[in-house]
Design an enzyme around this catalytic site. Structure first.
Site, PDB file in Angstrom:
ATOM      1  N   GLY D 143       0.990  -1.082   0.012  1.00 44.20           N
ATOM      2  CA  GLY D 143      -0.263  -0.153   0.068  1.00 44.20           C
ATOM      3  C   GLY D 143       0.853   1.183   0.157  1.00 44.20           C
ATOM      4  O   GLY D 143       1.958   1.144   0.206  1.00 44.20           O
ATOM      5  N   CYS D 144       0.340   2.385  -0.489  1.00 45.52           N
ATOM      6  CA  CYS D 144       0.930   3.433  -0.537  1.00 45.52           C
ATOM      7  C   CYS D 144       1.486   3.932   0.782  1.00 45.52           C
ATOM      8  O   CYS D 144       2.573   4.354   0.902  1.00 45.52           O
ATOM      9  CB  CYS D 144       0.302   4.552  -1.226  1.00 45.52           C
ATOM     10  SG  CYS D 144      -1.369   5.016  -0.616  1.00 45.52           S
TER      11      CYS D 144
END
Lengths: 334, 334, 334, 334
Positions: D143-144
């Site tokens: 995920g970012c």
């Protein structure tokens, strides 16, 4: 071309166009940066100024000029380019690409080249005169608004179709005004703000008129230009209209034909928006016949096709490289 | 006027113009909000939708219409205002101010008022016809671009000076498109972006032409309008130019004279910018003689002078209140 | 109070807080601006600097100080306020509201007032000590981040509930840094950008700690503050959390009780966002029990509740006016 | 590697991460896009959705899956990736890189790989486990926020130095929320606005904790994370701090040593800002010893190092290409 490597020097490398040129040349497959000159930042790493280059290069700004380069990019301010060339003794073999307005076509000049500082400068708009650029030694890189407006009008001028007044409005991002601090570059002022400036009197009209008048036989009508400052950083979008008898299909055919061999000019069949070209070297055009008018929307990234990207495009042409070398850039898109 | 209190109802109170009207009326010294009608939000507190009103009011959206009001503001969409009046039985004594385009002057109408739904509607641009508004019972509130462009051109039309084509470009913020979600209202798209739309074909041209043609004897020339979407939320800035023989001094005198008794129109001697008027009910004008052209820059807040503020200004006139009552607003300035 | 009119002077009126004070006082029902002093702009109209005031006032910046005022607002920079008071002979009857940090509580001061320049200064946070302000002659207006963070923590400190570390992050708009041009205020830099600064070392921690330690008996734990610069112009949003045994309901009851008589502090039951308070004098709070932590979100407009609005609130208290007089502002909302 | 050309398919190509992947793969020297699958846009040219690709490719969205590819990128939403793999019969030789959270480490999983849908998925954070990725067949792309926070903390975990609570605040641009229209993605709402969300409860904490706990022997302390939505489109900036006995020099040495062979992680000696990494695949780190705390600032472009760029980096590793192939991107810088 895999083996070719052009040695490039940059003068005035601490400004916005100098930084953008570095971003391009550091990734260019056929070029290397020999030195970056800056009076104000000499001795410091270039990433101290262009902080996004941290990790990409350990180059430092130099205060002396190396002569062992193939091409010199002048990224200094208007007026300073001329002063620089008058003061310096450069090897005649060094090709020069100047990003200032000092050697561009202007109202007082009538010939095909600008002769100044003992040199002939060719106006570096590849979509106007690629062959002349390929043969040239010295290039005057066009202005940003001038690029967006000329690319909107070149096919009409070529067909002698500019006979009635041309009306242009255009909006530019903040990087067009450079990195100097000013009231209109203050974030608290510019955020969410709009203003016009130099209405009907923008200095780029000189080079635009000179180009267009050079292409068509009849006298060029007046070109009325309303420039705006917009609350964004990169890009220029212009809307031009003039009375024109072409149908929508004829206009599209004319433009497709004119730009068919020019890879950076794209004609959009649907209504475009500025961010399609931001962070690319493209110019996007859109055509719309409305009543008796032809409306042309044109847009570029002012730091790329409007400045440093076009300078690299000119470098590619000067040295026989592929025109798109180093310029296949990922759009930021958002 | 200290004792006067106008009872106001709002229909369609959950949209942008409804919310802005609430912000104004809740602070208005001579008005009170009797009810806010909304089909979609009925039963919920208004601050659930207009969240900045939390702490200012405990009003809830209603789903029934009270008849015990002095004035009804219609903030529903275009088309829905007409449907609403056709469906409702309203007390004839209730004054109506409609913010949609349903009862504005349009190309098909030639009289001084628009008669529709059994009512005469007066076009509510106070700087055009304050006296007619003061005598009216029903008001059609002008469009936002239409307000900015008309205020730029009224003095010229009054003096019969619009004889040559008028060229207008204008940029609007995102609130002009309302709160519905769409591709062009997505933050990731609009941030840092510019696009034009409805070039030479914007619907507000109808009411603009109708007003101006009503003022001057000679036939109105064409008005070419290029609208842009800009990356900001509030405001409209327009630049208009046309051939005009007035000198700079004559033009300024004409405009100062025309607007001398109109408190919301300000003429700026220096180049203005949009944020001078954002969050106010002002219209700022700037005049510039350039060659044979007169250039007029005009700017408003689209939600105030372009919508809800002008609606309150019209309410003030309808009820004999001070024209600026409740409209001396602090500019956001930044 | 209809007849009361406070005569106010402003020193340092050409900056952001001076301009915002003018916007407020020109519309204040019980105040008038006697003069606006500015060394840099003396002789020029105030609208030449605060251009949104064009049409609102013909006041000019003065270079001499009138003594015939009831209150003097000092809007000069940090350090300059003290210098000003040391250099000037002011009538002792003139009340002073200083917006700099020169007379605020700081780590070296332990008493209830700051005595400096021969005057006692009361820390002007009305939600902390309204009665002391009402009796005061000289006010030190709190800092912007300090206001947002203190209002988030006051009820906990009053109940002796700050026993474990407090962690705060907060984001400020560009106007917090004033109108001087700097690298971080350049539009091309700040647009779309985020950065932190003075992490764990912001100067406002002094006044925050001094207030909170003054309220609770046990020793104050450390307060760790991470400030950010954000790409917007107005506003501050802070998130604070600390271990706390209160349930959600107990926390809400505590905060509602503490702020029940304070009209500018609003407690939101749903997740808030900054623009609910932009262009208002409100502070919005939101409470959230998460595991063993209580999370408090607080937000203000840095130029209003964080500076000039709070200064006017203090003026209202000093002169026995209604606390909200002149401060019922329309939110810009967008 | 000049001759290598990986055939890539994209599933869910009409969203933001699919578009960004296309922008990268179309310019990648060792990859070609075999097909782009989209249920919603099947049959249309990809430039109709990703309009900046006009002129770059004539690819059309497909509604059938070709099996003749080397690698398949899954750019569908959370939950949909698992559904897709359960429904499809894919050639076992096809490598898979999934950008959703469906196959990432989560609290319920304790092993070194996630086995699901009959496949082993390796968590694709190259700076954590490049060798495992190089040997893998299926990758779960991180995920970012998880990428930005893990890269800030990996060296500390490796040295067993995370013993006290970790406090993290972070701000994300609008593209992190995808292209679906929602209240918080409306331009009129988000422009100039700040809000927090999922305070202390963000879903990425699962994968962050799983990684860090896997690296250090002692039990991982709590990680408190305050996420913000910011008014910009691209990028994530996080500030993390925890008690740590390392001196500034020791911390810098540790981080330089950990990341010395990882080309995308850059350690900045001076205070950085988000736009240094926007439109690049870099992660920029900055270290600051403050009192007993070590403060780590980390920043990435959420669509590149936080999504599609990291996916290409993983593809490069899966196929033995140079890790930076196709990822030497020009920063937008402004």
């Amino acid at each position: 071309m895999g083996g070719v490597s052009i040695k490039a020097g940059i003068v005035g490398g601490a400004g916005y166009t100098g930084g953008e040129l570095l971003r391009l040349l550091l990734n260019h497959p056929n070029a290397e940066v020999a030195f970056v000159h800056s009076n104000s930042q000499a001795g410091k790493p270039v990433y101290a100024t262009h902080t996004d280059l941290l990790g990409d290069t350990d180059l430092h700004f130099a205060d002396v000029l190396e002569q062992d380069v193939d091409v010199l990019f002048l990224c200094v301010g208007h007026g300073a380019a001329k002063q620089f060339l008058e003061a310096q003794q450069l090897q005649p073999s060094i090709k020069i690409i100047d990003l200032s307005q000092d050697f561009r076509w202007n109202e007082s000049l009538r010939g095909e080249v600008v002769n100044s500082c003992g040199r002939d400068f060719v106006y570096g708009l590849p979509e106007l005169q690629r062959e002349a650029i390929q043969q040239a030694q010295h290039i005057a890189n066009p202005g940003c608004f001038a690029t967006a407006i000329q690319l909107a009008l070149l096919p009409l001028a070529q067909q002698n179709l500019l006979h009635d007044e041309v009306h242009v409005s255009g909006i530019t991002g903040s990087t067009g005004a450079g990195q100097s601090l000013s009231a209109t570059s203050h974030y608290s002022w510019r955020s969410g703000n709009i203003s016009n400036y130099k209405v009907l009197g923008h200095q780029h009209l000189h080079e635009i008129r000179r180009t267009l008048q050079g292409m068509q036989q009849q006298e060029l009508p007046s070109i009325n230009f309303v420039p705006y400052r917009g609350p964004f950083t990169r890009g220029i979008l212009c809307t031009s209209y003039t009375r024109c008898s072409l149908s929508q299909a004829e206009a599209e055919e004319l433009y497709h034909s004119y730009y068919s061999s020019h890879p950076f000019v794209i004609i959009s069949g649907s209504t475009p928006d500025l961010k399609q070209v931001v962070n690319t070297n493209k110019c996007l055009l859109h055509l719309q016949q409305e009543g008796e008018y032809l409306v042309i929307t044109s847009m570029i990234d002012n730091l790329l096709k409007g400045a440093s990207g076009q300078a690299v495009q000119n470098m590619n042409l000067l040295f026989g490289l592929e025109e798109q070398a180093g310029l296949k850039l990922k759009a930021s898109a958002f």
